[in-house]
Design an enzyme around this catalytic site. Sequence first.
Site, PDB file in Angstrom:
ATOM      1  N   ASP A 122       8.842  11.825  -3.368  1.00 26.08           N
ATOM      2  CA  ASP A 122       8.268  11.741  -2.020  1.00 26.08           C
ATOM      3  C   ASP A 122       8.363  13.087  -1.312  1.00 26.08           C
ATOM      4  OD1 ASP A 122       7.797   9.063  -2.422  1.00 26.08           O
ATOM      5  OD2 ASP A 122       9.573   8.399  -1.329  1.00 26.08           O
TER       6      ASP A 122
ATOM      7  N   HIS B  46       3.356   5.212   2.509  1.00 25.53           N
ATOM      8  CA  HIS B  46       3.530   4.359   1.343  1.00 25.53           C
ATOM      9  C   HIS B  46       4.690   3.408   1.561  1.00 25.53           C
ATOM     10  CE1 HIS B  46       6.426   7.507   0.081  1.00 25.53           C
ATOM     11  NE2 HIS B  46       6.974   6.588  -0.699  1.00 25.53           N
TER      12      HIS B  46
ATOM     13  N   HIS C 175       7.972   1.077   0.065  1.00 23.98           N
ATOM     14  CA  HIS C 175       9.031   0.986  -0.941  1.00 23.98           C
ATOM     15  C   HIS C 175       9.365  -0.475  -1.148  1.00 23.98           C
ATOM     16  CE1 HIS C 175      10.986   5.263  -0.525  1.00 23.98           C
ATOM     17  NE2 HIS C 175       9.822   5.280  -1.130  1.00 23.98           N
TER      18      HIS C 175
ATOM     19  N   GLU D  50       3.819  -0.498  -4.929  1.00 26.38           N
ATOM     20  CA  GLU D  50       3.767   0.328  -3.727  1.00 26.38           C
ATOM     21  C   GLU D  50       2.354   0.386  -3.165  1.00 26.38           C
ATOM     22  OE1 GLU D  50       5.314   4.246  -3.989  1.00 26.38           O
ATOM     23  OE2 GLU D  50       7.299   3.598  -4.635  1.00 26.38           O
TER      24      GLU D  50
HETATM   25 ZN   LIG Z   1       8.664   6.706  -1.908  1.00 27.44          ZN
END
Ligand SMILES: [Zn+2]
Length: 125
Positions: free
Chosen positions: A87, A74, A76, A28
């Site tokens: 999250d 971020h 995935h 990530e």
């Molecule tokens: Zn996430």
Amino acid sequence: MNRRKVWGIEREVLEMISQASRQTHPYEFVATMRAEDGVIYELLLLPGSISSGSSATFPTFNLPIDLSIVGSVHSHPSYSNEPSEADLHLFSSYGNTHIIICMPYDMTSWRSYDRQGRPVDLQVL
Ligand SMILES: [Zn+2]
């Protein structure tokens, strides 16, 4: 209609997010974002952030006190840009605008959320 405090993002920033996410894959990519006059214009990489295949740990205690930081972004490494439980926890603890981008990390595979994890619109400028 009231405009959100953060209502836009520069195309260049989105391109950086998609590029960085491709480079970090299968891990990530994590960063915070800065905004000015309601428009996100800069990514701020976090030297202390840890990313793994499943989740990104976000060291909020390391964050500088910087009011121009409006939230996080971020990636995935999957085809879902829905926020996970972790999250949602992060969203509620820090900032008011968060972006998740998923595979294939292009200009259509991202979504933005508020601190409750509800989808919000960001205008691409
Ligand atoms: Zn996430």
